[in-house]
Motif scaffolding. Structure first.
Motif, PDB file in Angstrom:
ATOM      1  N   VAL A 185       0.828  -1.206   0.000  1.00  0.00           N
ATOM      2  CA  VAL A 185       0.000   0.000   0.000  1.00  0.00           C
ATOM      3  C   VAL A 185       0.867   1.263   0.000  1.00  0.00           C
ATOM      4  CG1 VAL A 185      -1.706   1.314   1.307  1.00  0.00           C
ATOM      5  CG2 VAL A 185      -1.947  -1.151   1.096  1.00  0.00           C
ATOM      6  N   THR A 186       1.943   1.251   0.785  1.00  0.00           N
ATOM      7  CA  THR A 186       2.784   2.452   0.915  1.00  0.00           C
ATOM      8  C   THR A 186       3.950   2.475  -0.075  1.00  0.00           C
ATOM      9  OG1 THR A 186       4.147   1.373   2.622  1.00  0.00           O
ATOM     10  CG2 THR A 186       2.236   2.649   3.358  1.00  0.00           C
ATOM     11  N   LYS A 187       4.121   1.404  -0.858  1.00  0.00           N
ATOM     12  CA  LYS A 187       5.213   1.312  -1.835  1.00  0.00           C
ATOM     13  C   LYS A 187       6.576   1.472  -1.155  1.00  0.00           C
ATOM     14  CE  LYS A 187       2.302   3.063  -5.567  1.00  0.00           C
ATOM     15  NZ  LYS A 187       2.092   4.137  -6.561  1.00  0.00           N
ATOM     16  N   THR A 188       6.760   0.719  -0.097  1.00  0.00           N
ATOM     17  CA  THR A 188       8.025   0.720   0.648  1.00  0.00           C
ATOM     18  C   THR A 188       8.483  -0.724   0.835  1.00  0.00           C
ATOM     19  OG1 THR A 188       6.845   0.663   2.772  1.00  0.00           O
ATOM     20  CG2 THR A 188       7.469   2.832   1.911  1.00  0.00           C
ATOM     21  N   ARG A 189       9.645  -0.880   1.439  1.00  0.00           N
ATOM     22  CA  ARG A 189      10.140  -2.189   1.859  1.00  0.00           C
ATOM     23  C   ARG A 189      10.465  -2.096   3.339  1.00  0.00           C
ATOM     24  NH1 ARG A 189       7.933  -3.624  -1.777  1.00  0.00           N
ATOM     25  NH2 ARG A 189       8.602  -4.768  -3.638  1.00  0.00           N
ATOM     26  N   ILE A 190      10.051  -3.113   4.103  1.00  0.00           N
ATOM     27  CA  ILE A 190      10.216  -3.097   5.558  1.00  0.00           C
ATOM     28  C   ILE A 190      10.986  -4.337   5.982  1.00  0.00           C
ATOM     29  CG2 ILE A 190       9.016  -3.099   7.779  1.00  0.00           C
ATOM     30  CD1 ILE A 190       6.646  -1.778   6.391  1.00  0.00           C
ATOM     31  N   TYR A 203      10.424   9.741   1.051  1.00  0.00           N
ATOM     32  CA  TYR A 203      10.163  10.376   2.350  1.00  0.00           C
ATOM     33  C   TYR A 203       8.690  10.285   2.729  1.00  0.00           C
ATOM     34  CZ  TYR A 203       9.746  13.994   5.912  1.00  0.00           C
ATOM     35  OH  TYR A 203       9.463  14.680   7.065  1.00  0.00           O
ATOM     36  N   GLN A 204       7.795  10.612   1.786  1.00  0.00           N
ATOM     37  CA  GLN A 204       6.371  10.607   2.090  1.00  0.00           C
ATOM     38  C   GLN A 204       5.857   9.196   2.370  1.00  0.00           C
ATOM     39  OE1 GLN A 204       3.848  12.064  -1.096  1.00  0.00           O
ATOM     40  NE2 GLN A 204       2.528  13.116   0.363  1.00  0.00           N
ATOM     41  N   ASN A 205       6.317   8.231   1.586  1.00  0.00           N
ATOM     42  CA  ASN A 205       5.874   6.854   1.790  1.00  0.00           C
ATOM     43  C   ASN A 205       6.409   6.268   3.092  1.00  0.00           C
ATOM     44  OD1 ASN A 205       4.539   6.980  -0.642  1.00  0.00           O
ATOM     45  ND2 ASN A 205       6.157   5.977  -1.796  1.00  0.00           N
ATOM     46  N   ILE A 206       7.622   6.667   3.472  1.00  0.00           N
ATOM     47  CA  ILE A 206       8.175   6.202   4.752  1.00  0.00           C
ATOM     48  C   ILE A 206       7.311   6.696   5.914  1.00  0.00           C
ATOM     49  CG2 ILE A 206      10.098   6.541   6.357  1.00  0.00           C
ATOM     50  CD1 ILE A 206      12.004   6.316   4.018  1.00  0.00           C
ATOM     51  N   GLN A 207       6.835   7.943   5.819  1.00  0.00           N
ATOM     52  CA  GLN A 207       5.983   8.478   6.890  1.00  0.00           C
ATOM     53  C   GLN A 207       4.682   7.696   7.015  1.00  0.00           C
ATOM     54  OE1 GLN A 207       7.351  10.749   8.948  1.00  0.00           O
ATOM     55  NE2 GLN A 207       9.092  10.420   7.575  1.00  0.00           N
ATOM     56  N   LEU A 208       4.099   7.312   5.867  1.00  0.00           N
ATOM     57  CA  LEU A 208       2.875   6.511   5.900  1.00  0.00           C
ATOM     58  C   LEU A 208       3.131   5.153   6.539  1.00  0.00           C
ATOM     59  CD1 LEU A 208       1.328   7.175   2.371  1.00  0.00           C
ATOM     60  CD2 LEU A 208       0.491   8.006   4.566  1.00  0.00           C
ATOM     61  N   ALA A 209       4.202   4.488   6.103  1.00  0.00           N
ATOM     62  CA  ALA A 209       4.511   3.167   6.647  1.00  0.00           C
ATOM     63  C   ALA A 209       4.836   3.250   8.132  1.00  0.00           C
ATOM     64  CB  ALA A 209       5.677   2.555   5.872  1.00  0.00           C
ATOM     65  N   ARG A 210       5.570   4.269   8.522  1.00  0.00           N
ATOM     66  CA  ARG A 210       5.942   4.391   9.945  1.00  0.00           C
ATOM     67  C   ARG A 210       4.707   4.632  10.809  1.00  0.00           C
ATOM     68  NH1 ARG A 210      11.041   7.137  12.864  1.00  0.00           N
ATOM     69  NH2 ARG A 210      10.188   7.161  14.954  1.00  0.00           N
ATOM     70  N   VAL A 225      -5.833  -0.514  10.898  1.00  0.00           N
ATOM     71  CA  VAL A 225      -4.642   0.050  10.243  1.00  0.00           C
ATOM     72  C   VAL A 225      -4.761  -0.062   8.731  1.00  0.00           C
ATOM     73  CG1 VAL A 225      -2.151  -0.218   9.968  1.00  0.00           C
ATOM     74  CG2 VAL A 225      -3.177  -0.413  12.232  1.00  0.00           C
ATOM     75  N   TYR A 226      -5.291  -1.201   8.239  1.00  0.00           N
ATOM     76  CA  TYR A 226      -5.471  -1.376   6.796  1.00  0.00           C
ATOM     77  C   TYR A 226      -6.408  -0.315   6.222  1.00  0.00           C
ATOM     78  CZ  TYR A 226      -3.515  -6.089   7.395  1.00  0.00           C
ATOM     79  OH  TYR A 226      -2.717  -7.151   7.689  1.00  0.00           O
ATOM     80  N   SER A 227      -7.541  -0.092   6.888  1.00  0.00           N
ATOM     81  CA  SER A 227      -8.519   0.869   6.372  1.00  0.00           C
ATOM     82  C   SER A 227      -7.947   2.279   6.342  1.00  0.00           C
ATOM     83  CB  SER A 227      -9.796   0.827   7.215  1.00  0.00           C
ATOM     84  OG  SER A 227      -9.511   1.175   8.573  1.00  0.00           O
ATOM     85  N   ASN A 228      -7.213   2.643   7.398  1.00  0.00           N
ATOM     86  CA  ASN A 228      -6.588   3.976   7.411  1.00  0.00           C
ATOM     87  C   ASN A 228      -5.559   4.113   6.291  1.00  0.00           C
ATOM     88  OD1 ASN A 228      -8.069   4.704   9.657  1.00  0.00           O
ATOM     89  ND2 ASN A 228      -6.459   4.147  11.115  1.00  0.00           N
ATOM     90  N   LEU A 229      -4.782   3.064   6.061  1.00  0.00           N
ATOM     91  CA  LEU A 229      -3.776   3.101   5.006  1.00  0.00           C
ATOM     92  C   LEU A 229      -4.418   3.262   3.635  1.00  0.00           C
ATOM     93  CD1 LEU A 229      -1.060   0.407   5.870  1.00  0.00           C
ATOM     94  CD2 LEU A 229      -0.719   2.855   5.567  1.00  0.00           C
ATOM     95  N   ARG A 230      -5.480   2.506   3.401  1.00  0.00           N
ATOM     96  CA  ARG A 230      -6.115   2.562   2.086  1.00  0.00           C
ATOM     97  C   ARG A 230      -6.737   3.925   1.824  1.00  0.00           C
ATOM     98  NH1 ARG A 230      -7.623  -2.946   3.486  1.00  0.00           N
ATOM     99  NH2 ARG A 230      -6.439  -4.390   2.171  1.00  0.00           N
ATOM    100  N   SER A 231      -7.337   4.519   2.845  1.00  0.00           N
ATOM    101  CA  SER A 231      -7.944   5.844   2.662  1.00  0.00           C
ATOM    102  C   SER A 231      -6.878   6.892   2.373  1.00  0.00           C
ATOM    103  CB  SER A 231      -8.750   6.232   3.902  1.00  0.00           C
ATOM    104  OG  SER A 231      -7.902   6.323   5.040  1.00  0.00           O
ATOM    105  N   VAL A 232      -5.760   6.829   3.097  1.00  0.00           N
ATOM    106  CA  VAL A 232      -4.672   7.787   2.863  1.00  0.00           C
ATOM    107  C   VAL A 232      -4.047   7.570   1.495  1.00  0.00           C
ATOM    108  CG1 VAL A 232      -2.384   8.500   3.623  1.00  0.00           C
ATOM    109  CG2 VAL A 232      -4.158   8.098   5.308  1.00  0.00           C
ATOM    110  N   ALA A 233      -3.845   6.301   1.116  1.00  0.00           N
ATOM    111  CA  ALA A 233      -3.244   5.998  -0.190  1.00  0.00           C
ATOM    112  C   ALA A 233      -4.138   6.458  -1.331  1.00  0.00           C
ATOM    113  CB  ALA A 233      -2.970   4.502  -0.290  1.00  0.00           C
TER     114      ALA A 233
END
Length: 240
Positions: A185-190, A203-210, A225-233
């Motif tokens: 969802v955030t296009k990052t790697r963890i 930078y912006q995607n790291i803030q979303l993932a964090r 957490v999933y629902s909040n992520l999808r709405s922000v994305a």
């Protein structure tokens, strides 16, 4: 003409100071160095040595050392050629593994086109040693707006024993499902390395993932957490 008069006057104290130093017998010569651009005077001893930067400082600025954790020695040895090739062929840097110091050392070579490549190469090696796959870490060499952010669970909330283990379990999810969902969802790697968390992305995607990771550590259920992520994305994709 006024600028020329000012510059000529600025050099006069330097001449007088040199004469006084020469006439002082056993005293060391003192020369007043003048900045031609600003006309600011400064007293310098041994001006010929002071004008050139020390070799030690220059060597330090052209060298990066990345410490290798003990649990990453075997992985570094296995993937060494995958790390060595892009650093040497594309970044035009010199790289070696110092066996005594247990460090990967990178240095600017005569063919290095940009000194900024040194920092990018060091970030690439550091990302791999944090636990990222080589292919994911290579993005740090190809793209300029990517970073790695690292923090620990205790930076968010002080947890010990079973509480910390449960928090790590919430971050990973069953079969790593929660971590993969946040990454997609955030296009990052963890990377979850015990109590340490490393996030690779813009930078912006790291803030979303964090933010999502912190909510999970604080006890939020994964579904929320999933629902909040999808709405922000979705809002971010609409802006783009």
């Amino acid at each position: 003409m006024e600028a020329e008069n000012i510059r000529a006057d600025a050099f006069e104290p330097a001449k007088r100071a040199t004469k006084r130093g020469a006439s002082g017998g056993g005293q060391q010569d003192v020369e007043m160095q003048v900045d031609e651009a600003t006309g600011i005077e400064g007293q310098v001893l041994g001006s010929a040595r002071a004008s050139a930067p020390p070799k030690a400082k220059r060597a330090r600025s052209e060298l990066r050392k990345v410490s290798v954790p003990p649990h990453r020695y075997a992985s570094l040895k296995t993937h060494w050629m995958q790390i060595f090739t892009p650093v040497v062929e594309h970044m035009k840097l010199q790289i070696r593994f110092n066996m005594k110091a247990r460090q990967v050392e990178l240095r600017v070579g005569p063919e290095t086109p940009d000194i900024a490549n040194l920092q990018r190469g060091a970030d690439f090696v550091r990302a791999f040693l944090c636990g990222f796959e080589v292919d994911d870490a290579l993005a740090l060499l190809r793209l300029e707006d990517l970073f790695v952010e690292s923090f620990e669970i205790k930076d968010v909330k002080t947890l010990r024993g079973d509480h910390q283990s449960r928090a790590i379990g919430r971050l990973a999810g069953k079969g790593g499902r929660t971590k993969f969902t946040i990454e997609n969802v955030t296009k990052t790697r963890i990377v979850l390395a015990d109590s340490k968390i490393h996030i690779l992305g813009s930078y912006q995607n790291i803030q979303l993932a964090r933010r999502a990771v912190c909510n999970l550590i604080l006890g939020s259920p994964p579904s929320k957490v999933y629902s909040n992520l999808r709405s922000v994305a979705s809002r971010l994709s609409e802006r783009m």
